[in-house]
Design a protein around this motif. Structure first.
Motif, PDB file in Angstrom:
ATOM      1  N   ASP A 158      34.052  38.549  41.434  1.00  0.00           N
ATOM      2  CA  ASP A 158      33.029  39.105  40.551  1.00  0.00           C
ATOM      3  C   ASP A 158      33.159  38.647  39.104  1.00  0.00           C
ATOM      4  O   ASP A 158      32.152  38.423  38.436  1.00  0.00           O
ATOM      5  CB  ASP A 158      33.054  40.635  40.607  1.00  0.00           C
ATOM      6  N   TYR A 159      34.369  38.514  38.606  1.00  0.00           N
ATOM      7  CA  TYR A 159      34.555  38.134  37.208  1.00  0.00           C
ATOM      8  C   TYR A 159      34.603  36.616  37.021  1.00  0.00           C
ATOM      9  O   TYR A 159      33.964  36.070  36.142  1.00  0.00           O
ATOM     10  CB  TYR A 159      35.817  38.786  36.639  1.00  0.00           C
ATOM     11  N   PHE A 160      35.375  35.949  37.885  1.00  0.00           N
ATOM     12  CA  PHE A 160      35.542  34.501  37.730  1.00  0.00           C
ATOM     13  C   PHE A 160      34.528  33.681  38.525  1.00  0.00           C
ATOM     14  O   PHE A 160      34.355  32.500  38.253  1.00  0.00           O
ATOM     15  CB  PHE A 160      36.972  34.081  38.099  1.00  0.00           C
ATOM     16  N   GLY A 161      33.892  34.258  39.534  1.00  0.00           N
ATOM     17  CA  GLY A 161      32.837  33.565  40.256  1.00  0.00           C
ATOM     18  C   GLY A 161      33.277  32.677  41.404  1.00  0.00           C
ATOM     19  O   GLY A 161      32.513  31.825  41.852  1.00  0.00           O
ATOM     20  N   TYR A 162      34.503  32.887  41.908  1.00  0.00           N
ATOM     21  CA  TYR A 162      34.947  32.121  43.072  1.00  0.00           C
ATOM     22  C   TYR A 162      34.436  32.772  44.354  1.00  0.00           C
ATOM     23  O   TYR A 162      34.133  33.965  44.387  1.00  0.00           O
ATOM     24  CB  TYR A 162      36.474  32.046  43.122  1.00  0.00           C
ATOM     25  N   ASN A 163      34.369  31.997  45.436  1.00  0.00           N
ATOM     26  CA  ASN A 163      34.000  32.485  46.763  1.00  0.00           C
ATOM     27  C   ASN A 163      35.290  32.599  47.569  1.00  0.00           C
ATOM     28  O   ASN A 163      35.846  31.586  47.988  1.00  0.00           O
ATOM     29  CB  ASN A 163      33.015  31.513  47.417  1.00  0.00           C
ATOM     30  N   VAL A 164      35.778  33.826  47.777  1.00  0.00           N
ATOM     31  CA  VAL A 164      37.108  34.056  48.352  1.00  0.00           C
ATOM     32  C   VAL A 164      37.013  34.480  49.812  1.00  0.00           C
ATOM     33  O   VAL A 164      36.265  35.385  50.166  1.00  0.00           O
ATOM     34  CB  VAL A 164      37.859  35.154  47.564  1.00  0.00           C
ATOM     35  N   LEU A 165      37.803  33.807  50.662  1.00  0.00           N
ATOM     36  CA  LEU A 165      38.033  34.250  52.026  1.00  0.00           C
ATOM     37  C   LEU A 165      39.486  34.730  52.073  1.00  0.00           C
ATOM     38  O   LEU A 165      40.416  33.928  51.970  1.00  0.00           O
ATOM     39  CB  LEU A 165      37.824  33.117  53.031  1.00  0.00           C
ATOM     40  N   LEU A 166      39.673  36.049  52.167  1.00  0.00           N
ATOM     41  CA  LEU A 166      41.002  36.657  52.156  1.00  0.00           C
ATOM     42  C   LEU A 166      41.395  37.056  53.571  1.00  0.00           C
ATOM     43  O   LEU A 166      40.665  37.781  54.242  1.00  0.00           O
ATOM     44  CB  LEU A 166      41.015  37.895  51.247  1.00  0.00           C
ATOM     45  N   GLN A 167      42.544  36.568  54.029  1.00  0.00           N
ATOM     46  CA  GLN A 167      43.091  36.919  55.342  1.00  0.00           C
ATOM     47  C   GLN A 167      44.403  37.645  55.117  1.00  0.00           C
ATOM     48  O   GLN A 167      45.262  37.170  54.390  1.00  0.00           O
ATOM     49  CB  GLN A 167      43.342  35.651  56.164  1.00  0.00           C
ATOM     50  N   SER A 168      44.546  38.807  55.741  1.00  0.00           N
ATOM     51  CA  SER A 168      45.779  39.574  55.624  1.00  0.00           C
ATOM     52  C   SER A 168      46.232  39.983  57.018  1.00  0.00           C
ATOM     53  O   SER A 168      45.404  40.196  57.900  1.00  0.00           O
ATOM     54  CB  SER A 168      45.530  40.813  54.757  1.00  0.00           C
ATOM     55  N   ARG A 210      48.728  50.340  50.059  1.00  0.00           N
ATOM     56  CA  ARG A 210      48.872  49.671  48.771  1.00  0.00           C
ATOM     57  C   ARG A 210      48.670  48.164  48.884  1.00  0.00           C
ATOM     58  O   ARG A 210      48.029  47.552  48.027  1.00  0.00           O
ATOM     59  CB  ARG A 210      50.244  49.951  48.164  1.00  0.00           C
ATOM     60  N   ALA A 211      49.211  47.552  49.920  1.00  0.00           N
ATOM     61  CA  ALA A 211      49.068  46.098  50.078  1.00  0.00           C
ATOM     62  C   ALA A 211      47.597  45.713  50.165  1.00  0.00           C
ATOM     63  O   ALA A 211      47.145  44.773  49.512  1.00  0.00           O
ATOM     64  CB  ALA A 211      49.805  45.638  51.335  1.00  0.00           C
ATOM     65  N   TYR A 212      46.839  46.459  50.953  1.00  0.00           N
ATOM     66  CA  TYR A 212      45.418  46.135  51.110  1.00  0.00           C
ATOM     67  C   TYR A 212      44.636  46.435  49.846  1.00  0.00           C
ATOM     68  O   TYR A 212      43.762  45.664  49.439  1.00  0.00           O
ATOM     69  CB  TYR A 212      44.836  46.905  52.298  1.00  0.00           C
ATOM     70  N   LEU A 213      44.939  47.546  49.210  1.00  0.00           N
ATOM     71  CA  LEU A 213      44.230  47.926  47.990  1.00  0.00           C
ATOM     72  C   LEU A 213      44.478  46.924  46.869  1.00  0.00           C
ATOM     73  O   LEU A 213      43.542  46.463  46.205  1.00  0.00           O
ATOM     74  CB  LEU A 213      44.668  49.328  47.553  1.00  0.00           C
ATOM     75  N   THR A 214      45.720  46.549  46.670  1.00  0.00           N
ATOM     76  CA  THR A 214      46.068  45.599  45.608  1.00  0.00           C
ATOM     77  C   THR A 214      45.356  44.269  45.778  1.00  0.00           C
ATOM     78  O   THR A 214      44.723  43.763  44.848  1.00  0.00           O
ATOM     79  CB  THR A 214      47.594  45.360  45.589  1.00  0.00           C
ATOM     80  N   PHE A 215      45.406  43.705  46.969  1.00  0.00           N
ATOM     81  CA  PHE A 215      44.794  42.396  47.174  1.00  0.00           C
ATOM     82  C   PHE A 215      43.272  42.473  47.217  1.00  0.00           C
ATOM     83  O   PHE A 215      42.591  41.520  46.855  1.00  0.00           O
ATOM     84  CB  PHE A 215      45.377  41.705  48.401  1.00  0.00           C
ATOM     85  N   ASP A 216      42.713  43.616  47.623  1.00  0.00           N
ATOM     86  CA  ASP A 216      41.268  43.772  47.566  1.00  0.00           C
ATOM     87  C   ASP A 216      40.789  43.822  46.115  1.00  0.00           C
ATOM     88  O   ASP A 216      39.765  43.230  45.764  1.00  0.00           O
ATOM     89  CB  ASP A 216      40.822  45.035  48.310  1.00  0.00           C
ATOM     90  N   ILE A 217      41.533  44.501  45.256  1.00  0.00           N
ATOM     91  CA  ILE A 217      41.175  44.544  43.832  1.00  0.00           C
ATOM     92  C   ILE A 217      41.256  43.145  43.223  1.00  0.00           C
ATOM     93  O   ILE A 217      40.347  42.714  42.508  1.00  0.00           O
ATOM     94  CB  ILE A 217      42.074  45.545  43.069  1.00  0.00           C
ATOM     95  N   LEU A 218      42.336  42.418  43.519  1.00  0.00           N
ATOM     96  CA  LEU A 218      42.461  41.051  42.996  1.00  0.00           C
ATOM     97  C   LEU A 218      41.338  40.151  43.512  1.00  0.00           C
ATOM     98  O   LEU A 218      40.757  39.363  42.763  1.00  0.00           O
ATOM     99  CB  LEU A 218      43.821  40.461  43.379  1.00  0.00           C
ATOM    100  N   ARG A 219      40.988  40.283  44.807  1.00  0.00           N
ATOM    101  CA  ARG A 219      39.890  39.494  45.370  1.00  0.00           C
ATOM    102  C   ARG A 219      38.582  39.784  44.657  1.00  0.00           C
ATOM    103  O   ARG A 219      37.827  38.877  44.306  1.00  0.00           O
ATOM    104  CB  ARG A 219      39.726  39.788  46.863  1.00  0.00           C
ATOM    105  N   ARG A 220      38.309  41.061  44.404  1.00  0.00           N
ATOM    106  CA  ARG A 220      37.066  41.433  43.726  1.00  0.00           C
ATOM    107  C   ARG A 220      37.011  40.873  42.308  1.00  0.00           C
ATOM    108  O   ARG A 220      35.962  40.424  41.848  1.00  0.00           O
ATOM    109  CB  ARG A 220      36.903  42.951  43.691  1.00  0.00           C
ATOM    110  N   ILE A 221      38.117  40.896  41.607  1.00  0.00           N
ATOM    111  CA  ILE A 221      38.159  40.329  40.249  1.00  0.00           C
ATOM    112  C   ILE A 221      37.901  38.829  40.300  1.00  0.00           C
ATOM    113  O   ILE A 221      37.112  38.289  39.527  1.00  0.00           O
ATOM    114  CB  ILE A 221      39.505  40.638  39.560  1.00  0.00           C
ATOM    115  N   ILE A 222      38.563  38.141  41.228  1.00  0.00           N
ATOM    116  CA  ILE A 222      38.407  36.687  41.339  1.00  0.00           C
ATOM    117  C   ILE A 222      36.971  36.332  41.721  1.00  0.00           C
ATOM    118  O   ILE A 222      36.417  35.349  41.230  1.00  0.00           O
ATOM    119  CB  ILE A 222      39.432  36.120  42.343  1.00  0.00           C
TER     120      ILE A 222
END
Length: 116
Positions: free
Chosen positions: A95-105, A81-93
């Motif tokens: 694909d929808y908002f157009g930011y370039n995200v480097l996510l470290q977990s 769940r932790a990985y899925l939740t933050f992956d979905i949020l990263r994709r929204i940020i």
């Protein structure tokens, strides 16, 4: 101390002032980064208890660190769940908002027997 953050990391994440006599609610003053690009994303700032515009420290580049699960036993769906939740949020940020995200977990692997 009323001088804000003296560390170099404050240029990346903004500055916090803890002794603001003009703020009767007792929340510290927040000075967000100036160089980030606002693309329509608003976030709940739990430090100040306000809704603020989201602006990264540099342009559209977002550096994001999040804690992962602390694994004590066998794997189960809750760990994913932790990985899925933050992956979905990263994709929204991205694909929808157009930011370039480097996510470290991370994953915390802990052996209770070593804790006294």
């Amino acid at each position: 101390s009323g001088k804000g953050c003296a560390h170099s990391v404050c240029g990346l994440v903004g500055q916090i002032h803890f002794d603001n006599p003009e703020n009767p609610e007792g929340h510290p003053e927040w000075y967000p980064p100036r160089d980030g690009e606002y693309l329509g994303l608003n976030v709940n700032n739990s430090l100040t208890d306000r809704i603020d515009q989201f602006k990264p420290a540099q342009g559209r580049r977002v550096l994001w660190y999040t804690c992962g699960p602390t694994v004590y036993d066998y794997c189960h769906m809750g760990h994913a769940r932790a990985y899925l939740t933050f992956d979905i949020l990263r994709r929204i940020i991205e694909d929808y908002f157009g930011y370039n995200v480097l996510l470290q977990s991370n994953i915390t692997d802990i052996d209770d027997k070593i804790i006294l």
